[in-house]
Design an enzyme around this catalytic site. Sequence first.
Site, mmCIF file in Angstrom:
data_model
loop_
_atom_site.group_PDB
_atom_site.id
_atom_site.type_symbol
_atom_site.label_atom_id
_atom_site.label_comp_id
_atom_site.label_asym_id
_atom_site.label_seq_id
_atom_site.Cartn_x
_atom_site.Cartn_y
_atom_site.Cartn_z
ATOM 1 N N SER A 1 0.837 -1.201 0.000
ATOM 2 C CA SER A 1 0.000 0.000 0.000
ATOM 3 C C SER A 1 0.875 1.256 0.000
ATOM 4 C CB SER A 1 -0.967 -0.030 1.184
ATOM 5 O OG SER A 1 -1.950 0.973 1.073
ATOM 6 N N HIS B 1 -8.709 0.645 -0.264
ATOM 7 C CA HIS B 1 -8.582 -0.185 -1.468
ATOM 8 C C HIS B 1 -9.932 -0.734 -1.938
ATOM 9 C CE1 HIS B 1 -4.309 0.299 -1.007
ATOM 10 N NE2 HIS B 1 -4.394 -0.143 0.225
#
Length: 394
Positions: free
Chosen positions: A164, A281
């Site tokens: 991430s 996400h």
Amino acid sequence: MGSWAAATWRLAGCSGRGVLRGAARRRGSSLRGGGERAASLSELLQSSVGDGEPGEEGEAAEARREGRSPREGTVLLFPGQGSQFVGMGRGLLRYPGVRDMYRLAEKVLGYDLLSLCLEGPRAELDRTRHCQPAVFVASLAAVEKLNHLQPKVVESCVAAAGYSVGEFAALVFAGAMDFAEALYAVKVRAEAMQAASEAVPSGMLSVIGRREVNYKYACLEARRHCESLGIDNPVCEVSNYLFPDSRVIAGHIQALEFLQKNAPKFNFTRTKMLPVSGAFHTQLMEPAVEPLAEVLKSIEIQKPLICVYSNVDGKKYMHSKHIQKLLLKQLVSPVLWEQTMHSVYQRKQGMEFPYTYEVGPGKQLGAVLRKCNLKAWRQYSHVDVTEEEEAAET
């Protein structure tokens, strides 16, 4: 020239191009095309960004083309949000360039990041807007420690991946982005993600499931439950692929509560709500895309000097536009970490695995690597961010 971090600050107000470009510069090379590079470093870097031969990918292919043992090319993994803790960075301050990093971070962020990391309070450090920059800086500071203790590990790195927000640190390390510019992008990203999280009650649920689990069906049932409660366009989807039988599902809180309550029905053996503020996400992060897009348009992005793997598809970034596009897509797409690990460590049977270093707070990526690839994990080390102990020798 000293450490890569120290070199960075001397280049036009922290406009150095990352650790590997710093390494090349130390050896008398030019930064962008042209000029002579030291042969060994040049060959290492050029091989690491080339395409693999048919049927052969990842670091092993690069090492094979160079006639090197895979052990001579290292892999660095950069952690993401959730790995932060109060006290991180304390063991890094004596290394050259680290205090400069935190001083620059204070200017970019507008607050004292180092004090927040060392002293907390925990609730503030855990906020999305704070923890993402904190993990980013601590991870690159850990690279500085590794570079000081074992410079060969850094100079021989041929592949990197970040979880991430960790992708930004990996790209800085690989010379694709400037430290200060990337940190500003992380700041905007983190603030936009927090704002998106606060707009809708949402979260993330860690799930361990049996082999027969059907995640798509479970998420569909959870969305139907939300619709029965009057929620329009409910979100519930897999947002992180961690390792076999382990996923993170993100979406509306009501959907996640439904999944927890009905865990046996869906063949979940363990569920746990993660201490995060939103459904990262997933499409609920769509409001964060435009602010980050504006920043990425304004900063210089170059092709990485080593392989950097994207969370979006588990494949190598190929050029600057590719990076810009996928960093945006990553906000609303699942993190394919399990697939990324397969790409990084794919090799012919019997081939040795490279030494892997997790640089940054926590050892979560090492734990996941163990589940994904036990043989690769056996060559894993963690660069501690709190102690002064020597890094494990290769």
